[in-house]
Write a protein that holds these residues in place. Structure first.
Motif, short mmCIF file in Angstrom:
data_model
loop_
_atom_site.label_atom_id
_atom_site.label_comp_id
_atom_site.label_asym_id
_atom_site.label_seq_id
_atom_site.Cartn_x
_atom_site.Cartn_y
_atom_site.Cartn_z
N GLU A 137 0.75 -1.09 -0.05
CA GLU A 137 0.05 0.00 -0.02
C GLU A 137 0.80 1.17 -0.15
O GLU A 137 1.82 1.51 0.81
CB GLU A 137 -1.05 0.18 1.28
CG GLU A 137 -1.85 1.10 1.35
CD GLU A 137 -3.20 1.25 1.98
OE1 GLU A 137 -3.63 -0.05 2.16
OE2 GLU A 137 -3.51 2.08 2.71
N THR A 188 -3.48 -2.55 -2.32
CA THR A 188 -4.99 -2.24 -1.86
C THR A 188 -6.02 -1.96 -2.72
O THR A 188 -7.08 -2.36 -2.89
CB THR A 188 -4.81 -1.01 -0.82
OG1 THR A 188 -3.85 -1.51 0.27
CG2 THR A 188 -6.27 -0.88 -0.11
N LEU A 245 -9.28 -3.75 -4.04
CA LEU A 245 -10.47 -3.21 -3.95
C LEU A 245 -11.38 -3.37 -5.41
O LEU A 245 -12.48 -3.44 -5.47
CB LEU A 245 -10.27 -1.73 -3.50
CG LEU A 245 -10.08 -1.49 -1.85
CD1 LEU A 245 -9.72 -0.11 -1.82
CD2 LEU A 245 -11.31 -1.65 -1.17
N ALA A 272 -15.52 1.03 1.40
CA ALA A 272 -14.16 0.56 1.35
C ALA A 272 -13.29 1.57 0.41
O ALA A 272 -12.33 1.97 0.86
CB ALA A 272 -13.91 -0.72 1.26
N LYS A 273 -13.96 1.59 -0.74
CA LYS A 273 -13.23 2.48 -1.90
C LYS A 273 -13.37 3.86 -1.40
O LYS A 273 -12.16 4.63 -1.66
CB LYS A 273 -14.12 2.25 -3.03
CG LYS A 273 -13.66 0.93 -3.83
CD LYS A 273 -14.34 0.70 -5.17
CE LYS A 273 -13.40 1.60 -6.24
NZ LYS A 273 -13.97 1.08 -7.72
N GLN A 299 -13.53 5.08 1.56
CA GLN A 299 -12.40 5.39 2.73
C GLN A 299 -10.88 5.44 2.16
O GLN A 299 -10.01 6.01 2.71
CB GLN A 299 -12.62 4.39 3.68
CG GLN A 299 -13.91 4.41 4.57
CD GLN A 299 -14.12 3.41 5.53
OE1 GLN A 299 -13.97 2.25 5.21
NE2 GLN A 299 -14.89 3.61 6.39
N TYR A 300 -10.84 4.58 1.13
CA TYR A 300 -9.60 4.49 0.51
C TYR A 300 -9.08 5.87 -0.16
O TYR A 300 -8.04 6.46 -0.10
CB TYR A 300 -9.37 3.35 -0.49
CG TYR A 300 -8.15 3.03 -1.33
CD1 TYR A 300 -7.01 2.66 -0.64
CD2 TYR A 300 -8.23 3.41 -2.78
CE1 TYR A 300 -5.98 2.75 -1.68
CE2 TYR A 300 -6.98 3.09 -3.40
CZ TYR A 300 -5.75 2.86 -2.73
OH TYR A 300 -4.69 2.83 -3.80
N ILE A 339 -20.32 8.46 2.54
CA ILE A 339 -19.90 7.42 3.63
C ILE A 339 -21.03 7.18 4.75
O ILE A 339 -21.17 5.97 5.20
CB ILE A 339 -18.47 7.59 4.22
CG1 ILE A 339 -17.50 7.33 3.03
CG2 ILE A 339 -18.06 7.02 5.52
CD1 ILE A 339 -15.94 7.97 3.65
N HIS A 391 -6.71 -2.68 5.10
CA HIS A 391 -7.57 -2.49 6.51
C HIS A 391 -9.10 -1.94 6.11
O HIS A 391 -9.87 -2.09 6.89
CB HIS A 391 -6.97 -1.63 7.38
CG HIS A 391 -6.49 -0.28 6.76
ND1 HIS A 391 -7.32 0.82 7.15
CD2 HIS A 391 -5.61 0.00 5.88
CE1 HIS A 391 -6.80 1.82 6.64
NE2 HIS A 391 -5.65 1.66 5.90
N GLN A 392 -9.02 -1.11 5.05
CA GLN A 392 -10.32 -0.69 4.54
C GLN A 392 -11.45 -1.63 4.44
O GLN A 392 -12.73 -1.56 4.58
CB GLN A 392 -10.39 0.19 3.39
CG GLN A 392 -9.54 1.21 3.36
CD GLN A 392 -8.33 1.06 2.88
OE1 GLN A 392 -7.69 -0.09 2.88
NE2 GLN A 392 -7.35 2.27 2.74
#
Ligand SMILES: Nc1nc2c(ncn2[C@@H]2O[C@H](COP(=O)(O)OP(=O)(O)OP(=O)(O)O)[C@@H](O)[C@H]2O)c(=O)[nH]1
Ligand SMILES: [Mg+2]
Length: 423
Positions: A82, A103, A107, A126-127, A129-130, A175, A271-272
């Motif tokens: 990452e 990562t 994803l 998750a995306k 948050q990334y 989100i 981690h996401q």
């Protein structure tokens, strides 16, 4: 998925900083790329003792990468780690290629593969948050406030708000919206699980590394003890299964259980995605028994088992009894099925192996069962039907006083039938 779809050529690249499992994780990265409709043209490796803060790879390696990209006519690079947002930007500037980190790749696979509404929401979350820390803040991103460009259509920019701030706000709103929706879904899932618990049908969950054979085993069990029409998808590809499927198995002795097939694990799970896994694996977390499936033919299986263990801990699956299945023994020299305590060496497509697996599962799940002699007066006929449905009736005889039954039932259920028990 459309098999005919053109494959995107990519170059994979990794930094080996004294990592004993480096070759393994590079090979896995290549498999992940393949699972994402990409074809790996070349792999580039740098052995070093540190990562470059600005460009991740050292200067010379970056130049080498740019040359290879130009020579091969490739426009995408996948990196086995990452990266920080600025490392990605700097590398893109210097190589003129699209840079995807490990990562981002995982994803993308999840985004392309997720099918159910919940899985799609989890992946979108998750995306986002990334993406959030990766939004560009450069002046070039600041659009004229009057144009209102790129606002996503459902929110307008506040006074003095830059494009960056607007994008950030749109993402943050989305989100919290998704989180709210996921909470609702979770509530209804919990209700369903509560109902199942009330039915007292034991549950088991297949867990383990991606591609170990969990879905194949699920299908073999369904073919013999379940609904043949409810088979799950099997594919020789990482992350074939993304959604949890729960199925019922009924054995010849009437004992039943629910079995869930779950998403497979992978090393360096972003981690996401941990919370996405946590929700998908809620079924596993409430299971009575975990059946860990391992690819016994893979020389890196110990690493895969360690990853499974640490992922289960990370997503908060409590200590649940576990049996370990060394699957794909047909690809090894080992004898199978071969039982060693709570472990079983087997092959999914071998009938004797499935028999041994069922025996191992039953021993663990139905271990608190006791055998009792009951005498039920004819006036309590409904008790006999209940027993026939919920317990294993080994023998039935009709005598003057009523129906005499020999039944096997969970120790916890004995109390309910106390008045009929003969001793
Ligand atoms: N030779 C052999 N191949 C197997 C065995 N079990 C599964 N496979 C193959 O391994 C590949 C992966 O099987 P799956 O059942 O999809 O694996 P999975 O654990 O569900 O994988 P994910 O859903 O990605 O986590 C498929 O090509 C299967 O045919 C086995 O016992 N022997
Ligand atoms: Mg699967």
């Amino acid at each position: 998925m459309n098999e005919e779809q053109a494959l995107t050529p990519v170059i994979t690249a990794g930094l080996n900083i004294k990592d004993d499992h480096f070759d393994y994780s590079m090979a896995e990265l290549n498999n992940l790329a393949t699972a994402n409709q990409m074809t790996v043209v070349e792999s580039l490796v740098q052995k070093t003792d540190h990562r470059d803060a600005a460009t991740y790879f050292g200067k010379g390696k970056v130049e080498e990468l740019a040359t290879i990209l130009a020579d091969d006519g490739v426009e995408t690079v996948i990196i086995n780690d990452e990266l920080s947002p600025s490392q990605i930007r700097n590398l893109e500037k210097r190589t003129k290629a699209k840079i995807i980190d490990r990562t981002g790749l995982i994803l993308e696979i999840f985004a392309n593969r997720a099918r159910t509404h919940e899985a799609r929401l989890q992946v979108e979350l998750a995306k986002l948050q990334y993406q959030l820390p990766r939004l560009h803040t450069s002046a070039s991103q600041r659009l004229d406030q009057q144009t209102g460009a790129g606002g996503g259509g459902f929110t307008s920019r506040g006074a003095g708000e830059s494009q960056y701030e607007l994008n950030r706000r749109v993402i943050q709103n989305r989100i919290s919206h998704i989180k709210h929706e996921l909470k609702q879904i979770k509530k209804s899932d919990q209700t369903q699980r509560k109902q199942r618990d009330a039915n007292q049908i034991p549950t088991i969950a297949l867990v383990g590394y991606t591609n170990a054979g969990k879905s194949t085993i699920m299908n073999q069990l369904l073919a013999r003890f379940g609904d043949q029409d409810k088979q799950v998808m099997v594919k020789n590809m990482l992350f074939a299964t993304l959604d949890t499927s729960v199925r019922r198995l009924v054995f010849k002795d009437h004992k039943q259980l629910l079995i869930s097939d779950t998403v497979g694990f992978v090393s360096k799970l972003p981690h996401q995605l941990v919370s996405a896994f946590r929700s998908t694996l809620a079924e596993a977390a409430s299971a009575d028994l975990l059946v860990q499936v391992v690819d016994f033919s893979d020389s890196d299986r110990q690493l895969m088992m360690d990853t499974t263990q640490s992922t289960l801990e990370e997503i908060g699956v409590p200590e649940i009894p576990m049996v370990t299945i060394m699957n794909k023994a047909d690809l090894t020299d080992s004898r199978y099925p071969f039982r060693e305590g709570q472990n079983l060496i087997m092959a999914a497509n071998d009938e004797k192996s499935i028999d041994a697996l069922v025996e191992l599962i039953k021993e663990n799940v139905f271990k608190n069962y006791v055998t009792k002699e009951l005498l039920v007066p004819f006036s309590d006929g409904q008790v006999v039907s209940e027993l026939n449905e919920r317990a294993t009736v080994l023998n039935t005889a009709y005598v003057d006083a009523g129906t005499q039954l020999t039944v096997e039932l969970p120790a916890s259920e004995v109390g309910r039938f106390e008045t009929y028990i003969q001793d």
